[in-house]
Design an enzyme around this catalytic site. Structure first.
Site: not given
Ligand code: NAD
Ligand code: DAU
Length: 338
Positions: A123-125, A151, A155
């Site tokens: 992730t970019d985070e 988090y 990562k």
């Molecule tokens: P998500 O939370 O929707 O899904 C996570 C999945 O992993 C679920 O199916 C869960 O059951 C499984 N999981 C969790 N713990 C586990 C364990 N101990 N063993 C096996 N499976 C397990 O997550 P997402 O948003 O789909 O993100 C997927 C990946 O991409 C993550 O590694 C996250 O850091 C990365 N990522 C997410 C975003 C985003 O915007 N959502 C952006 C950049 C990177």
């Molecule tokens: O940047 C990539 C990341 O994006 C991934 O690595 C993470 O897995 C994914 O959860 C996401 O993280 P963020 O913290 O950016 O996403 P979130 O949707 O939780 O929040 C996005 C923005 O919205 C953040 O600035 C917080 C704000 N927010 C979020 C929630 C849940 C609100 O203002 N209100 C809310 O209720």
């Protein structure tokens, strides 16, 4: 080729499984997922009958299950993680366990089984936060790691374990760092599905702080396509940023959602800010564009957001089952208590 996908029942993982089964006729997918609160096999109902797809319920921290599952696989695409920043603030223990230890277990299992390539989805985070004032600044793959939330710290640790496996053991590992994803099947704790589902249900949306925080939005299928390109053509030991040059403040995003659903600003509820809330993420994704010829084509704003809102509107049953947790009882019957 047989590819092990960890976390394939989650948001991005399930989109990836569907995407590659659709575009790569010779791929077979093993979906390895523990089915935590975020894992939902309903996300893959349309592919579960495909003979090229199989599911294994197992934990990434379970070394024996991992060793069995990677046998015969050519590649691992490692999505499984605890992914929600707010949850990591409340309790960071599952983040260290799954994201750090789980990555180490999967790396070791893949290396011992002779798996040819391991793509670690990050992730970019991990780069931390950019200032709002210097709009031209972006994170490149050489930017220092400066994670701020538990988090992001977990990562970053997992990225370093992945890169250390390459350096120490010569393991073919690639790390990808993507910006904020949106699209179908995202768990409605993340801001876009949360706000969309609230608005569709007539509820207000909790905007953190002043709403000036900026995120760089990419459609999940663009991310999936980039991951397939990295798996097939990326260079071992490298990091690739994946982004779509689509920065929006949270207030701008909220207003766009309000416009799509035809509601006014009275639906915004200003709530306390997230502790340690990163101000701005922005990625420089030139490396993947120049080396692999990949470019985001599905993230155009606001049309991609409109399609996403339409998906949640058309899948009210999915939303209801996910929000009520009704699907969990089925898994307990099918696969036992977790
Ligand atoms: P998500 O939370 O929707 O899904 C996570 C999945 O992993 C679920 O199916 C869960 O059951 C499984 N999981 C969790 N713990 C586990 C364990 N101990 N063993 C096996 N499976 C397990 O997550 P997402 O948003 O789909 O993100 C997927 C990946 O991409 C993550 O590694 C996250 O850091 C990365 N990522 C997410 C975003 C985003 O915007 N959502 C952006 C950049 C990177
Ligand atoms: O940047 C990539 C990341 O994006 C991934 O690595 C993470 O897995 C994914 O959860 C996401 O993280 P963020 O913290 O950016 O996403 P979130 O949707 O939780 O929040 C996005 C923005 O919205 C953040 O600035 C917080 C704000 N927010 C979020 C929630 C849940 C609100 O203002 N209100 C809310 O209720």
């Amino acid at each position: 080729m047989r590819v092990l996908v960890t976390g394939g029942a989650g948001f991005i993982g399930s989109n990836f499984v569907r995407f590659v089964l659709g575009v790569r006729a010779d791929w077979r997918i093993v979906n390895y997922d523990a089915l935590t609160y975020a894992g939902n096999l309903e996300n893959l109902r349309d592919v579960e009958g495909d003979p090229r797809y199989e599911f294994v319920r197992a934990d990434v921290c379970d070394a024996e299950a991992a060793a069995r599952a990677v046998e015969g696989c050519v590649a691992v695409v490692h999505f499984a993680a605890e992914s929600h920043v707010d949850r990591s603030i409340m309790d960071s223990a599952p983040f260290v366990r799954t994201n750090v230890v789980g990555t180490q277990v999967m790396l070791d299992a893949a290396r011992r089984a002779g798996v040819r390539r391991f793509v670690h989805v990050s992730t970019d985070e991990v780069y931390g936060s950019l200032p709002l004032e210097r709009a031209e600044e972006r994170f490149t793959e050489r930017s220092p790691l400066a994670p701020t939330s538990p988090y992001a710290a977990s990562k970053a640790a997992s990225d370093l374990m992945a890169l250390a496996a390459h350096r120490t053991h010569g393991q073919d590992v690639i790390v990808t760092r993507c910006s904020n994803n949106f699209g179908a099947y995202q768990f409605p704790e993340k801001v876009i599905p949360l706000f969309t589902c609230n608005l569709l249900g007539g509820q207000r949306v909790p905007l953190y702080g002043d709403g000036r925080n900026v995120r760089d939005w990419i459609h999940v299928e663009d991310h999936c396509e980039a991951l397939a390109a990295v798996l097939e053509g990326g260079r071992a030991g490298e990091v690739y940023n994946i982004g779509a040059d689509n920065e929006r403040s949270n207030l701008e995003l909220t207003r766009a959602l309000l416009a799509i659903v035809g509601k006014g600003e009275e639906m915004i509820e200003r709530v306390a800010d997230r502790p340690g809330h990163d101000l701005r993420y922005a990625l420089d994704a030139r490396k993947i564009r120049e080396e692999l010829g990949w470019e985001a084509t599905r993230s155009a704003w606001p049309s991609a957001l409109e399609h996403t809102v339409a998906w949640y509107r058309e899948h009210a049953g999915w939303v209801e089952r996910v929000r009520s947790g009704a699907y969990r009882a089925y898994y307990e019957r099918q696969y036992g208590e977790r």
